[in-house]
Write an enzyme that holds these catalytic residues in place. Structure first.
Site, PDB file in Angstrom:
ATOM      1  N   MET A  32       1.232  -1.332   0.119  1.00 39.16           N
ATOM      2  CA  MET A  32      -0.727  -0.244   0.505  1.00 39.16           C
ATOM      3  C   MET A  32       0.969   1.389  -0.050  1.00 39.16           C
ATOM      4  O   MET A  32       0.814   1.861  -0.413  1.00 39.16           O
ATOM      5  CB  MET A  32      -0.480   0.223   1.578  1.00 39.16           C
ATOM      6  CG  MET A  32      -1.919  -1.421   0.955  1.00 39.16           C
ATOM      7  SD  MET A  32      -3.412  -0.797   1.935  1.00 39.16           S
ATOM      8  CE  MET A  32      -3.108  -0.824   3.734  1.00 39.16           C
ATOM      9  N   HIS A  36       9.449   0.968   3.488  1.00 38.89           N
ATOM     10  CA  HIS A  36      10.169   0.785   4.071  1.00 38.89           C
ATOM     11  C   HIS A  36      11.219  -0.219   4.424  1.00 38.89           C
ATOM     12  O   HIS A  36      11.494  -0.938   3.297  1.00 38.89           O
ATOM     13  CB  HIS A  36       9.801   1.428   5.540  1.00 38.89           C
ATOM     14  CG  HIS A  36       8.692   0.170   6.186  1.00 38.89           C
ATOM     15  ND1 HIS A  36       9.211  -1.331   6.185  1.00 38.89           N
ATOM     16  CD2 HIS A  36       7.468   0.295   6.431  1.00 38.89           C
ATOM     17  CE1 HIS A  36       7.893  -1.603   6.294  1.00 38.89           C
ATOM     18  NE2 HIS A  36       7.023  -0.947   6.411  1.00 38.89           N
ATOM     19  N   GLY A  38      10.932  -2.752   5.674  1.00 39.71           N
ATOM     20  CA  GLY A  38      10.614  -3.754   5.713  1.00 39.71           C
ATOM     21  C   GLY A  38       9.961  -4.298   4.369  1.00 39.71           C
ATOM     22  O   GLY A  38      10.319  -5.581   3.426  1.00 39.71           O
ATOM     23  N   HIS A  39       9.637  -3.457   3.469  1.00 43.14           N
ATOM     24  CA  HIS A  39       9.106  -3.911   2.242  1.00 43.14           C
ATOM     25  C   HIS A  39      10.466  -3.968   1.228  1.00 43.14           C
ATOM     26  O   HIS A  39      10.100  -4.606   0.594  1.00 43.14           O
ATOM     27  CB  HIS A  39       8.149  -2.703   1.570  1.00 43.14           C
ATOM     28  CG  HIS A  39       7.300  -2.339   2.182  1.00 43.14           C
ATOM     29  ND1 HIS A  39       7.003  -1.007   2.976  1.00 43.14           N
ATOM     30  CD2 HIS A  39       5.721  -2.772   2.032  1.00 43.14           C
ATOM     31  CE1 HIS A  39       5.456  -1.008   3.411  1.00 43.14           C
ATOM     32  NE2 HIS A  39       5.198  -1.600   3.062  1.00 43.14           N
ATOM     33  N   SER A 192       6.727  -0.763  10.286  1.00 43.73           N
ATOM     34  CA  SER A 192       5.299  -0.441   9.595  1.00 43.73           C
ATOM     35  C   SER A 192       5.294   0.665   9.344  1.00 43.73           C
ATOM     36  O   SER A 192       5.713   1.665   9.608  1.00 43.73           O
ATOM     37  CB  SER A 192       4.624  -0.931  10.987  1.00 43.73           C
ATOM     38  OG  SER A 192       3.349  -0.255  10.559  1.00 43.73           O
TER      39      SER A 192
END
Ligand code: PAF
Length: 286
Positions: A32, A36, A38-39, A192
């Site tokens: 979405m 960050h 994590g992505h 997140s």
């Protein structure tokens, strides 16, 4: 080569035809946006698997419940392009809401993909009614449009990952789902996009969410197997300003709730700090 942004479904389908005609494989990372590290770890994993990496950046309205943060969800496409570029992504699919759901007036007008009730009446699905219907519907559309060989999802959204794997199996989508590890800040806080909403003070309190999970894991490793006792361990660590939505123990393979913890159990949490909802989980295993 620099990353290309594609907004129209038909343009993307034409590009995919060319990619497939060249015999190249595709890995998809649905997101979405507000990307960050994590992505980025998902994109790098995707890059290690396939010739072409495509990410979607789409804040999917049908997975937000009334009163949730759909309107204020951070939209940061310029920065997302930089992150995607640095991870070797070829295409960002960034459709408008009207492109994905033409003329959508109300969600009930749509054909939806609905996961089994028993698997959504727990954890996040219990408070976010219909959330996973929206997730599975948009992910199905993305799979149909992109026709990826692989699709990478993070283990932070552990219930989402479980339900998508089940959907792929139940509906025979010809894609391999790749589970990617949850990425944490050095403090332990799970990365997140919603961490952006936290003030410096709230962030310090939010760190106790991961600390509570680590304390549960330590107690489990020290021999405590009773869910109630492990919950008390977590509550003792959570900051008093944190509102616990759930702390649940579920079997890793079935997602059935467990009272007496054995190995291969996921301990998952959702909690709010200053009305920012955060999730996290750890695996308990011997
Ligand atoms: O995990 C997310 O960011 C979303 O739920 C997803 C999978 C991109 C679907 O909108």
């Amino acid at each position: 080569m620099s990353v290309q942004v594609v907004n129209k479904i038909n343009d993307l389908i034409n590009k995919i035809k060319d990619i497939k005609a060249e015999g190249k494989t595709i890995a998809l990372v649905p997101t979405m946006g507000c990307l960050h590290d994590g992505h980025k770890s998902l994109m790098l994993k995707a890059k290690s698997l396939a010739d072409i990496v495509i990410i979607s950046v789409f804040v999917n309205p049908i997975q937000f419940c009334p009163g949730e943060d759909y309107d204020k969800y951070p939209r940061t496409l310029d920065n997302d392009m930089l992150v995607a570029q640095s991870a070797g992504v070829s295409i960002i699919f960034a459709p408008s809401v009207n492109e994905m759901y033409p003329g959508l007036q109300k969600f009930s007008d749509l054909t939806m993909v609905v996961p089994p009730y028993e698997l959504t009446d727990i954890m996040c699905g219990k408070s976010r009614i219909g959330h996973f219907d929206g997730v599975e519907t948009v992910v199905s559309k993305l799979f149909n449009i992109v026709q990826p060989d692989y699709a990478c999802f993070g283990m932070k959204d552990i219930q989402q990952l479980f339900l998508i794997k089940k959907m792929v199996k139940d509906l025979n989508f010809p894609v391999e789902i790749i589970s990617c590890p949850l990425i944490r800040e050095e403090s332990g806080l799970a990365l997140s996009s919603r961490n952006k909403y936290l003030s410096a003070e709230a962030k310090i309190k939010a760190i106790t969410i991961s600390q509570a999970l680590f304390a549960v894991r330590d107690s489990f490793n020290a021999g405590i197997k009773d869910a109630k006792k492990l919950l008390d361990t977590a509550l003792a660590v959570l900051d008093k300003d944190i509102e616990l939505e759930y702390l649940e123990f579920v079997d890793k393979e079935t997602f059935k709730t467990i009272e007496n913890i054995e190995s291969n159990t996921i301990c998952a949490i959702a909690a709010r700090i200053n009305n920012v909802r955060l999730i996290d989980n750890v695996l308990l295993e011997v």
